[in-house]
Design a protein around this motif. Structure first.
Motif, short mmCIF file in Angstrom:
data_model
loop_
_atom_site.label_atom_id
_atom_site.label_comp_id
_atom_site.label_asym_id
_atom_site.label_seq_id
_atom_site.Cartn_x
_atom_site.Cartn_y
_atom_site.Cartn_z
N ILE A 17 15.68 -6.93 45.13
CA ILE A 17 15.43 -6.18 46.42
C ILE A 17 16.78 -5.94 47.27
N GLY A 18 17.10 -4.79 47.66
CA GLY A 18 18.43 -4.50 48.37
C GLY A 18 18.11 -4.40 49.89
N GLU A 19 19.05 -3.73 50.38
CA GLU A 19 18.93 -3.57 51.98
C GLU A 19 18.00 -2.53 52.29
N ARG A 20 18.03 -1.47 51.47
CA ARG A 20 17.04 -0.33 51.74
C ARG A 20 15.92 0.11 50.73
N VAL A 21 16.56 -0.37 49.46
CA VAL A 21 15.51 -0.04 48.24
C VAL A 21 15.11 -1.21 47.53
N VAL A 22 13.85 -0.95 46.79
CA VAL A 22 13.57 -2.04 46.07
C VAL A 22 13.32 -1.57 44.43
N LEU A 23 13.76 -2.13 43.69
CA LEU A 23 13.78 -1.86 42.22
C LEU A 23 12.67 -2.71 41.47
N ARG A 24 11.56 -1.99 40.75
CA ARG A 24 10.52 -2.90 40.22
C ARG A 24 10.39 -2.28 38.51
N ALA A 25 10.07 -3.20 37.73
CA ALA A 25 9.76 -2.99 36.47
C ALA A 25 8.50 -2.05 36.61
N PHE A 26 8.19 -0.87 35.62
CA PHE A 26 7.13 0.00 35.82
C PHE A 26 5.78 -1.08 35.31
N ARG A 27 4.72 -0.75 36.35
CA ARG A 27 3.50 -1.20 35.82
C ARG A 27 2.50 0.04 35.88
N ASP A 28 1.26 -0.28 35.08
CA ASP A 28 0.43 0.76 35.23
C ASP A 28 0.03 1.46 36.43
N GLU A 29 0.18 0.59 37.44
CA GLU A 29 -0.27 1.55 38.90
C GLU A 29 0.83 2.56 39.35
N HIS A 30 1.89 2.47 38.76
CA HIS A 30 3.11 3.09 39.20
C HIS A 30 2.96 4.69 38.72
N ALA A 31 2.24 4.84 37.66
CA ALA A 31 2.22 6.14 36.85
C ALA A 31 2.14 7.47 37.96
N PRO A 32 1.06 7.23 38.91
CA PRO A 32 1.10 8.64 39.72
C PRO A 32 2.19 8.60 40.76
N ASP A 33 2.90 7.89 41.18
CA ASP A 33 4.01 7.85 41.86
C ASP A 33 5.32 8.53 40.89
N LEU A 34 5.17 7.89 39.86
CA LEU A 34 6.15 8.59 38.77
C LEU A 34 5.94 9.95 38.49
N TRP A 35 4.69 10.37 38.24
CA TRP A 35 4.43 11.76 38.02
C TRP A 35 4.86 12.68 39.23
N ASN A 36 4.25 12.17 40.37
CA ASN A 36 4.71 12.97 41.66
C ASN A 36 5.97 13.13 41.67
#
Ligand code: COA
Length: 197
Positions: A17-36
């Motif tokens: 967790i940063g000031e303006r961004v958050v980085l997350r390890a990929f999970r199944d539910e992230h696939a549509p975000d990634l594809w878009n």
């Protein structure tokens, strides 16, 4: 002699967790975000990231996030999505790749949606993932490499405290098959300790 590392036993946070961004390890539910985001970024990724040509369906994104969860657990590759904290928008991705546990050393990669550029989001993400590499992953050396022609990418590592180490002549081929140079930036543990003195 250094101790034999067992990276699979390293405890790792699933988000940074940063000031303006958050980085997350990929999970199944992230696939549509990634594809878009890949669809929105295809044209500007193509010259620098040839993998985008194969990333051509939502199904591919779904397979990718599954495969990456397996690699994450094995500590073979540590890709992470980048989200904006304020509105939760998926901005792009970063990660630790090319792990050499005998050093240990690793390389950071990154990309952003074109409409997210120009805000320092990747610089912030690189600082977060650098901290993660030197603390949780016990890195002694972290590198960032890009084509000499990729001026936007080459601007990121110095902003995050990396040193320009070398221009590697004719180290790669560009997307048209022409020989191209690579700029290599690096941070050692001593550099990292000095920055965080
Ligand atoms: C490489 C890439 C991620 C760089 O994106 P970027 O937005 O330029 O990088 P940063 O997040 O570091 O932002 C820096 C820009 O934000 C500006 N900025 C605004 N607020 C800022 C802040 N708080 N902190 C830092 N920079 C800030 C900087 O001035 C700079 O703008 P400029 O280039 O017009 O001077 C992006 O161009 C990309 O996705 N390219 C295609 C994929 C690619 O090439 N990946 C790398 C392969 S090696």
């Amino acid at each position: 002699m250094t101790e034999k590392l067992k990276p699979i036993l390293f405890d790792v946070p699933s988000e940074l967790i940063g000031e303006r961004v958050v980085l997350r390890a990929f999970r199944d539910e992230h696939a549509p975000d990634l594809w878009n985001a890949v669809e929105a970024s295809r044209a500007h990724l193509k010259p620098w990231m040839p993998w985008v040509n194969d990333h051509n369906s939502l199904e591919f994104s779904r397979e990718y996030v599954r495969r990456m969860q397996a690699k994450w657990i094995l500590r073979e590759d540590l890709p992470m999505g980048i989200w904006r904290k304020g509105d939760g928008q998926f901005l792009g991705a970063t990660g630790l790749h090319r792990m050499d546990w005998s050093v240990p050393s690793m390389e950071i990669g990154y990309w952003l949606r074109p409409d997210a550029r120009g805000n320092g989001y990747v610089t912030e993400a690189v600082k977060l993932i650098t901290q993660f590499a030197f603390t949780h992953m016990r890195a002694e050396r972290v590198t960032i490499c890009c084509s000499s022609k990729n001026l936007r990418s080459a601007g990121v590592p110095p902003r995050a405290g990396y040193v320009h180490e070398a221009t590697m002549r004719h180290e790669r081929r560009d997307a048209d098959g022409n020989l191209d140079d690579t700029e290599r930036f690096a941070m050692s543990r001593a550099d990292f300790d000095k920055l965080h003195g």
